[in-house]
Design an enzyme around this catalytic site. Structure first.
Site: not given
Ligand SMILES: [Zn+2]
Length: 244
Positions: A86, A151
């Protein structure tokens, strides 16, 4: 360098991971919302093509984590490569010199959202695994290549979830994050805290009867910035990445 290392490195052609990075950038996965379904399919296909056995593990349907195994002679030592699929979102595409989801290669640099953080690492780690299989090198232990979701929003459905579920029990771990091409063996952590400042309401014509919470908070912020900021900046460690 031993023979196996030479064989693996000789398989690496930088045009290959650069091309794959472009493909990752052209498969947007901004967070929020952090939907990684499409980009995880791109990663899974590449890892399968590289000869790894691929599992897709998801705490939430839209956030699949790709965990690919390259078996060696033994289960351990277990080395894990981990990087996230992501990216942060694009706020205003008109401000970009290069279109944010183009993955354009210009003068030796690849442009696009997530090029550095963290699709470059995803591409590099997958390329490393591919080079090992193409070189026909059999590892002594096991390599897991994890392209994870979630993340940018803290990882509760990404690496943290995989770890909590027991999928990640490495002997060694390589986190693909941005360290200006320095190897960093240590990392800073983060501490979130909440400070409540209380005031006291008063009639507008008699402010001296009240306590202005905003002014108190302003003093606190200045204290944190002026007194603690320099101390924090001075706390460097030779094993941690360069200060941002
Ligand atoms: Zn990162």
């Amino acid at each position: 360098m031993n023979e196996a290392e030479e064989a693996v490195l000789s398989r690496i052609d930088e045009r290959e991971p650069a091309g794959f990075l472009g493909e990752l950038i052209r498969t947007p996965s901004p967070a929020p919302p952090g939907d990684c379904r499409e980009v995880s399919e791109v990663c899974s296909a590449k890892l399968q093509e590289a000869g790894l056995s691929v599992q897709v593990l998801a705490a939430e349907e839209a956030m699949p984590n790709v965990v690919a195994t390259l078996k060696g002679e033994e289960l351990r030592p277990l080395l894990i490569f981990d990087a996230h699929m992501d990216s942060v979102p694009v706020e205003d595409a008109s401000q970009w010199v290069h279109e944010p989801f183009s993955g354009e290669l210009v003068d030796g640099a690849i442009y696009g959202r997530g090029a550095g953080d963290d699709k470059g690492s995803v591409a590099a780690q997958i390329a490393a695994a591919q080079a090992i299989t193409e070189a026909g090198v059999r590892l002594k232990g096991t390599l897991l290549v994890c392209a994870v979701a979630d993340e940018e929003q803290g990882g509760p459905r990404g690496t943290k979830w995989l770890r909590d579920k027991g999928y990640l029990r490495p002997d060694s771990l390589v986190i693909g994050q941005q360290t200006d091409n320095h190897v960093a063996a240590a990392e800073r952590s983060m501490c979130r805290f909440e400070v409540v400042v209380r005031g006291k309401g008063a009639y507008v014509a008699m402010p001296w009867d009240g306590v202005n919470a905003i002014v108190k908070m302003a003093r606190l912020i200045c204290f944190l910035q002026n007194a603690l900021g320099p101390r924090l900046e001075a706390r460097v460690h030779s094993h941690s990445p360069p200060p941002l």
